[in-house]
Design a protein around this motif. Structure first.
Motif, PDB file in Angstrom:
ATOM      1  N   PRO A 109       0.836  -1.214   0.000  1.00  0.00           N
ATOM      2  CA  PRO A 109       0.000   0.000   0.000  1.00  0.00           C
ATOM      3  C   PRO A 109       0.865   1.256   0.000  1.00  0.00           C
ATOM      4  CG  PRO A 109      -0.891  -1.599   1.531  1.00  0.00           C
ATOM      5  CD  PRO A 109       0.437  -2.153   1.059  1.00  0.00           C
ATOM      6  N   ASN A 110       0.505   2.226  -0.830  1.00  0.00           N
ATOM      7  CA  ASN A 110       1.288   3.460  -0.941  1.00  0.00           C
ATOM      8  C   ASN A 110       1.048   4.340   0.283  1.00  0.00           C
ATOM      9  OD1 ASN A 110       2.679   5.706  -1.697  1.00  0.00           O
ATOM     10  ND2 ASN A 110       1.422   6.206  -3.474  1.00  0.00           N
ATOM     11  N   PRO A 111       2.058   4.553   1.126  1.00  0.00           N
ATOM     12  CA  PRO A 111       1.858   5.321   2.356  1.00  0.00           C
ATOM     13  C   PRO A 111       1.763   6.829   2.121  1.00  0.00           C
ATOM     14  CG  PRO A 111       4.150   4.713   2.156  1.00  0.00           C
ATOM     15  CD  PRO A 111       3.444   4.062   0.997  1.00  0.00           C
ATOM     16  N   ALA A 112       2.039   7.282   0.909  1.00  0.00           N
ATOM     17  CA  ALA A 112       2.021   8.727   0.648  1.00  0.00           C
ATOM     18  C   ALA A 112       0.639   9.330   0.879  1.00  0.00           C
ATOM     19  CB  ALA A 112       2.482   9.008  -0.782  1.00  0.00           C
ATOM     20  N   GLY A 113      -0.412   8.512   0.751  1.00  0.00           N
ATOM     21  CA  GLY A 113      -1.767   9.012   0.960  1.00  0.00           C
ATOM     22  C   GLY A 113      -2.227   8.936   2.402  1.00  0.00           C
ATOM     23  N   SER A 119       3.569  15.046   7.070  1.00  0.00           N
ATOM     24  CA  SER A 119       4.729  15.891   7.386  1.00  0.00           C
ATOM     25  C   SER A 119       5.996  15.343   6.746  1.00  0.00           C
ATOM     26  CB  SER A 119       4.907  16.007   8.903  1.00  0.00           C
ATOM     27  OG  SER A 119       5.134  14.725   9.469  1.00  0.00           O
ATOM     28  N   ALA A 120       6.141  14.009   6.723  1.00  0.00           N
ATOM     29  CA  ALA A 120       7.317  13.413   6.095  1.00  0.00           C
ATOM     30  C   ALA A 120       7.306  13.653   4.591  1.00  0.00           C
ATOM     31  CB  ALA A 120       7.364  11.911   6.382  1.00  0.00           C
ATOM     32  N   VAL A 121       6.134  13.523   3.972  1.00  0.00           N
ATOM     33  CA  VAL A 121       6.018  13.776   2.529  1.00  0.00           C
ATOM     34  C   VAL A 121       6.364  15.225   2.213  1.00  0.00           C
ATOM     35  CG1 VAL A 121       4.409  13.898   0.585  1.00  0.00           C
ATOM     36  CG2 VAL A 121       4.318  11.956   2.142  1.00  0.00           C
ATOM     37  N   ALA A 122       5.861  16.155   3.044  1.00  0.00           N
ATOM     38  CA  ALA A 122       6.142  17.577   2.830  1.00  0.00           C
ATOM     39  C   ALA A 122       7.630  17.871   2.976  1.00  0.00           C
ATOM     40  CB  ALA A 122       5.336  18.416   3.817  1.00  0.00           C
ATOM     41  N   GLY A 123       8.275  17.251   3.979  1.00  0.00           N
ATOM     42  CA  GLY A 123       9.705  17.476   4.185  1.00  0.00           C
ATOM     43  C   GLY A 123      10.532  16.980   3.022  1.00  0.00           C
ATOM     44  N   LEU A 124      10.191  15.800   2.511  1.00  0.00           N
ATOM     45  CA  LEU A 124      10.908  15.248   1.363  1.00  0.00           C
ATOM     46  C   LEU A 124      10.682  16.109   0.118  1.00  0.00           C
ATOM     47  CD1 LEU A 124      10.129  11.484   1.980  1.00  0.00           C
ATOM     48  CD2 LEU A 124      12.392  12.534   2.075  1.00  0.00           C
ATOM     49  N   ALA A 126       9.977  19.272  -0.029  1.00  0.00           N
ATOM     50  CA  ALA A 126      10.687  20.550   0.103  1.00  0.00           C
ATOM     51  C   ALA A 126      12.161  20.411  -0.254  1.00  0.00           C
ATOM     52  CB  ALA A 126      10.547  21.081   1.531  1.00  0.00           C
ATOM     53  N   SER A 127      12.687  19.210  -0.109  1.00  0.00           N
ATOM     54  CA  SER A 127      14.089  18.959  -0.442  1.00  0.00           C
ATOM     55  C   SER A 127      14.265  18.385  -1.833  1.00  0.00           C
ATOM     56  CB  SER A 127      14.697  17.999   0.584  1.00  0.00           C
ATOM     57  OG  SER A 127      14.648  18.553   1.878  1.00  0.00           O
ATOM     58  N   GLY A 128      13.172  18.352  -2.593  1.00  0.00           N
ATOM     59  CA  GLY A 128      13.250  17.867  -3.967  1.00  0.00           C
ATOM     60  C   GLY A 128      13.223  16.366  -4.106  1.00  0.00           C
ATOM     61  N   LEU A 129      12.767  15.674  -3.069  1.00  0.00           N
ATOM     62  CA  LEU A 129      12.700  14.208  -3.107  1.00  0.00           C
ATOM     63  C   LEU A 129      11.248  13.755  -3.080  1.00  0.00           C
ATOM     64  CD1 LEU A 129      15.491  13.234  -0.575  1.00  0.00           C
ATOM     65  CD2 LEU A 129      15.561  12.908  -3.042  1.00  0.00           C
ATOM     66  N   PRO A 130      10.839  12.902  -4.019  1.00  0.00           N
ATOM     67  CA  PRO A 130       9.474  12.370  -3.969  1.00  0.00           C
ATOM     68  C   PRO A 130       9.373  11.282  -2.914  1.00  0.00           C
ATOM     69  CG  PRO A 130      10.647  11.407  -5.821  1.00  0.00           C
ATOM     70  CD  PRO A 130      11.578  12.432  -5.211  1.00  0.00           C
ATOM     71  N   GLY A 131       8.260  11.212  -2.222  1.00  0.00           N
ATOM     72  CA  GLY A 131       8.065  10.174  -1.222  1.00  0.00           C
ATOM     73  C   GLY A 131       7.533   8.905  -1.859  1.00  0.00           C
ATOM     74  N   GLU A 132       8.263   8.360  -2.813  1.00  0.00           N
ATOM     75  CA  GLU A 132       7.790   7.192  -3.550  1.00  0.00           C
ATOM     76  C   GLU A 132       8.613   5.965  -3.197  1.00  0.00           C
ATOM     77  OE1 GLU A 132      10.461   7.838  -7.617  1.00  0.00           O
ATOM     78  OE2 GLU A 132       8.343   8.360  -7.631  1.00  0.00           O
ATOM     79  N   GLY A 133       8.185   4.829  -3.722  1.00  0.00           N
ATOM     80  CA  GLY A 133       8.920   3.596  -3.480  1.00  0.00           C
ATOM     81  C   GLY A 133       8.966   3.264  -1.995  1.00  0.00           C
ATOM     82  N   TYR A 134      10.142   2.881  -1.517  1.00  0.00           N
ATOM     83  CA  TYR A 134      10.304   2.470  -0.123  1.00  0.00           C
ATOM     84  C   TYR A 134      10.721   3.628   0.786  1.00  0.00           C
ATOM     85  CZ  TYR A 134       9.973  -2.445  -1.452  1.00  0.00           C
ATOM     86  OH  TYR A 134       9.529  -3.663  -1.912  1.00  0.00           O
ATOM     87  N   THR A 135      10.743   4.845   0.265  1.00  0.00           N
ATOM     88  CA  THR A 135      11.255   5.974   1.047  1.00  0.00           C
ATOM     89  C   THR A 135      10.505   6.161   2.354  1.00  0.00           C
ATOM     90  OG1 THR A 135      11.930   7.092  -0.989  1.00  0.00           O
ATOM     91  CG2 THR A 135      11.761   8.436   0.993  1.00  0.00           C
ATOM     92  N   LEU A 136       9.156   6.204   2.299  1.00  0.00           N
ATOM     93  CA  LEU A 136       8.384   6.433   3.513  1.00  0.00           C
ATOM     94  C   LEU A 136       8.425   5.222   4.448  1.00  0.00           C
ATOM     95  CD1 LEU A 136       5.356   8.384   2.035  1.00  0.00           C
ATOM     96  CD2 LEU A 136       7.194   9.278   3.466  1.00  0.00           C
ATOM     97  N   TYR A 137       8.548   4.035   3.882  1.00  0.00           N
ATOM     98  CA  TYR A 137       8.720   2.860   4.735  1.00  0.00           C
ATOM     99  C   TYR A 137      10.051   2.962   5.484  1.00  0.00           C
ATOM    100  CZ  TYR A 137       4.692   0.472   2.709  1.00  0.00           C
ATOM    101  OH  TYR A 137       3.423   0.123   2.326  1.00  0.00           O
TER     102      TYR A 137
END
Length: 240
Positions: A109-113, A119-124, A126-137
């Protein structure tokens, strides 16, 4: 149906499982391979067209899968491609364009939603990183680790591992004994005898092992950032 692998350990392993399960279902499967880093798939696509293969499950990375999908569309091949989590990246779409429409892949399941990840998605972002793949995990794994260390108050690995189990399980069910409470090593040892907490630790062990792969994915992404940008990305996790 065809099953393709890139001759790498991961790709072969995934396709071995898919092929075995298809055989148990009585499906006819054609096993094919290509070399990781391959850029031209015309000959492979031609063979598959000749053999009337209309579906291909691929164990490989997004670059090669994307090129195969795009070249299949250019050749007007009647082919549906299936793969797994390596396609969970915008780079796949950068390669395929609209030709990627209809490609199937599996992922957790995609945790971005999830509102808790906002807040983690917004922080990433802001730094030019998409919160995709395993990043949020990976972010979740780091947070669970930090909270477990704070709650255990102990450097003993067994104590930490148990608290990690309670931390993960409390976030799921809120039914454990750990709710922002710091426990001494003696208290931890006593609570470890409770069956429900032993189960929690065992389940968390599986979670933490799986999260190591996600952690390395995040580390690779952060390595691309200039050092000045790192505090901005990590501070929300550190503050929590």
């Amino acid at each position: 149906m065809a099953v393709l692998d890139d001759k790498r350990t991961a790709g072969r392993g995934i396709v071995d499982v898919v092929e075995a399960r298809l055989h148990r279902l009585g499906r006819q499967v054609s096993r094919q391979s290509y070399v990781a880093g391959e850029r031209g798939f015309r000959a492979l696509l031609s063979r598959m067209e000749k053999d009337r293969l209309r579906v291909a499950y691929i164990g490989g990375y997004h670059t090669e899968v994307g090129l195969l999908v795009r070249q299949a569309a250019e050749a007007k091949a009647d082919l549906t491609v299936m793969a797994n989590d390596p396609l969970m990246t915008s780079e796949f779409w950068a390669i395929t364009g609209s030709a990627g429409n209809g490609t199937l892949f599996t992922f957790m399941p995609n945790p971005a939603g999830n509102a808790n990840a906002a807040s983690a998605v917004a922080g990433l972002k802001a730094s030019g990183l998409p919160g995709e793949g395993y990043t949020l995990y990976a972010c979740a794994a780091v947070q669970a680790w930090a909270e477990a260390v704070n709650r255990s108050g102990s450097s003993r690995l067994l104590d930490f591992w148990f608290i990690a189990g309670a931390t993960v399980m409390s976030s799921v069910s809120r039914s454990t004994d750990f709710h922002a409470t710091q426990h001494s090593p003696r208290e931890v040892s006593r609570m470890m005898r409770r069956p429900q907490n032993v189960v929690a630790a065992m389940l968390a062990s599986a979670f933490i092992f799986a999260a190591f792969a996600a952690f390395f994915a995040l580390a690779a992404a952060l390595a691309e950032l200039p050092s000045a940008a790192l505090p901005k990305v990590l501070r929300p996790m550190i503050d929590k």
